[in-house]
Design a protein around this motif. Structure first.
Motif, PDB file in Angstrom:
ATOM      1  N   CYS A 126       0.874  -1.171   0.000  1.00  0.00           N
ATOM      2  CA  CYS A 126       0.000   0.000   0.000  1.00  0.00           C
ATOM      3  C   CYS A 126       0.910   1.220   0.000  1.00  0.00           C
ATOM      4  O   CYS A 126       1.928   1.239   0.705  1.00  0.00           O
ATOM      5  CB  CYS A 126      -0.864  -0.021   1.271  1.00  0.00           C
ATOM      6  N   PRO A 127       0.617   2.263  -0.804  1.00  0.00           N
ATOM      7  CA  PRO A 127       1.467   3.468  -0.755  1.00  0.00           C
ATOM      8  C   PRO A 127       1.476   4.057   0.653  1.00  0.00           C
ATOM      9  O   PRO A 127       0.468   4.067   1.338  1.00  0.00           O
ATOM     10  CB  PRO A 127       0.814   4.414  -1.758  1.00  0.00           C
ATOM     11  N   ARG A 128       2.638   4.531   1.066  1.00  0.00           N
ATOM     12  CA  ARG A 128       2.763   5.083   2.430  1.00  0.00           C
ATOM     13  C   ARG A 128       2.086   6.436   2.560  1.00  0.00           C
ATOM     14  O   ARG A 128       1.664   6.828   3.629  1.00  0.00           O
ATOM     15  CB  ARG A 128       4.241   5.234   2.787  1.00  0.00           C
ATOM     16  N   CYS A 195      -0.671   7.853   4.673  1.00  0.00           N
ATOM     17  CA  CYS A 195      -1.783   7.034   4.159  1.00  0.00           C
ATOM     18  C   CYS A 195      -2.660   6.596   5.332  1.00  0.00           C
ATOM     19  O   CYS A 195      -2.162   5.977   6.275  1.00  0.00           O
ATOM     20  CB  CYS A 195      -1.241   5.818   3.416  1.00  0.00           C
ATOM     21  N   GLU A 197      -4.869   4.333   5.332  1.00  0.00           N
ATOM     22  CA  GLU A 197      -5.152   2.892   5.320  1.00  0.00           C
ATOM     23  C   GLU A 197      -4.069   2.086   6.020  1.00  0.00           C
ATOM     24  O   GLU A 197      -4.355   1.173   6.801  1.00  0.00           O
ATOM     25  CB  GLU A 197      -5.273   2.404   3.867  1.00  0.00           C
ATOM     26  N   CYS A 198      -2.808   2.392   5.702  1.00  0.00           N
ATOM     27  CA  CYS A 198      -1.720   1.580   6.255  1.00  0.00           C
ATOM     28  C   CYS A 198      -0.960   2.337   7.343  1.00  0.00           C
ATOM     29  O   CYS A 198      -0.025   1.788   7.942  1.00  0.00           O
ATOM     30  CB  CYS A 198      -0.766   1.141   5.157  1.00  0.00           C
TER      31      CYS A 198
HETATM   32 ZN   LIG Z   1      -1.040   2.934   2.512  1.00  0.00          ZN
END
Ligand SMILES: [Zn+2]
Ligand SMILES: [Zn+2]
Ligand SMILES: [Zn+2]
Ligand SMILES: [Zn+2]
Ligand SMILES: [Zn+2]
Length: 366
Positions: A126-128, A195, A197-198
């Motif tokens: 996942c992109p940071r 991000c 999400e992560c």
């Molecule tokens: Zn991410």
């Protein structure tokens, strides 16, 4: 046939009926009437036919319950009781003796497979960081350094043409170039955000396997094995056939509802049709009694009703019909075919006459 009235009884009934209707003519006088008998016929047969077959079975998991099913060795000769009522449909499901077993699933390893979505890692990349949605990661991130950290100038004022007063008031200190009141209030000049999400970690849990790295094999429902056996089935299915001769359509309601029908029921293939059946009727029905292959039960019902047709010579325009009921003889009458045509012709002549008179009147009145 039991219950068939004598000719005299019929003629007496016709005479009484005609008398009540004011029609003359003594039907009982010698030679005064002609009587012919016909027999209405309603034959039905329902047979129970046996069919059977085998099929290979393969079901996921360890199906211990299959062992409780009844077994067979030779399906053809496997005994099942014939139905009490041939109308009743029944079926049996059996297991071939010695065919029941289990085999491992060839498409998985113990019921699961490596997750294809994450290639067995349990996580996916996942992109940071994500672009700032307010400044869209553009030069608006900071009016001084554009998010690069390098001041381009020191000349005031630090704003872009076309920006509103409210926009300018919302500006904050840039974390890159440390200039006050110039940076995007969301990213503070960084152009991007961690991000959500992560949380900047660069990896999230795989949604396909919930991080378990393996997924359930749907074909074996995660059991890793199949139960296999040969299934045999036997069915009793009713098949119906009928033969009818119900006579004049306009008498059917009366004969069907009130007639004292004589009934014979045949339940075995060896049962014979009654002796008093006309040869032509026997020829009509006998083919329906030929035993069918795999027939296991039958019920044939033969119903007959004698119907007398009487013409009284002194009353030539009516047909009389008489038949026995549970309470006596019922008589019905109908205009003869000739009589119906006669009245139809009279009607046409009358219509013609009316037309002629009308035309004549119009001519005379002109
Ligand atoms: Zn991410
Ligand atoms: Zn499997
Ligand atoms: Zn800056
Ligand atoms: Zn921003
Ligand atoms: Zn996965």
């Amino acid at each position: 046939m039991a219950g068939r009235p004598s000719d005299t009884e019929i003629l007496e009934a016709v005479e009484a009926y005609a008398g009540r209707r004011g029609a003359g003519g003594r039907a009982t006088a010698p030679g005064a009437a002609a009587l012919t008998w016909t027999t209405l016929l309603d034959f039905r047969i329902v047979r129970s036919l046996k069919t059977h077959g085998e099929r290979p079975m393969r079901e996921p998991g360890s199906r211990k319950d299959i062992a409780n099913r009844p077994t067979y060795t030779v399906l053809d000769s496997h005994p099942v009781p014939p139905p009490e009522d041939p109308e009743q449909a029944r079926s049996w499901t059996l297991v071939l003796e010695g065919s029941l077993g289990e085999e491992p699933c060839a498409g998985c390893d113990g019921g699961t497979n490596k997750c294809g979505a994450c290639r067995g890692r349990g996580v996916r990349d996942c992109p940071r960081f994500v672009d700032c949605p307010v400044c869209e990661a553009g030069p608006d991130a900071c009016w001084e350094c554009e998010g690069t950290g390098r001041s381009r100038s020191r000349r005031p004022p630090h704003w872009r043409p076309g920006t509103s007063a409210a926009d300018r008031a919302a500006r904050v200190r840039c974390v890159r170039c440390r200039t006050d009141d110039v940076a995007c209030p969301k990213c503070r000049g960084r152009r991007r955000l961690d991000c959500p999400e992560c949380g900047k970690s660069g990896q999230v849990e795989c949604t396909a396997c919930s991080g378990a790295k393996r997924v359930t094999h749907p074909e074996c429902r995660g059991t890793g094995r199949f139960t296999v056996w040969t299934e045999g089935w036997i069915r009793h299915t009713p098949h119906r056939d009928r033969e009818r001769r119900l006579g004049r359509r306009d008498l059917r309601r009366a004969t069907g509802n009130t007639g004292d029908w004589h009934e014979n029921v045949l339940r075995r293939t060896t049962d014979k049709l009654p002796d008093d059946l006309d040869d032509s009727d026997e020829a009509l029905i006998a083919p329906h009694l030929t035993p069918r292959k795999d027939e296991v039960a039958r019920r044939a019902t033969l119903r007959r009703l004698p119907l007398a047709h009487v013409r009284v010579h002194a009353d030539p325009h009516r047909d009389y019909f008489a038949f026995p009921t549970h309470t006596g003889i019922v008589v019905l009458s109908r205009p003869t075919g000739e009589r119906v045509r006669h009245f139809a012709a009279l009607g046409t002549a009358a219509a013609l006459l009316v037309t002629l008179v009308a035309v004549l009147a119009m001519v005379l009145l002109r």
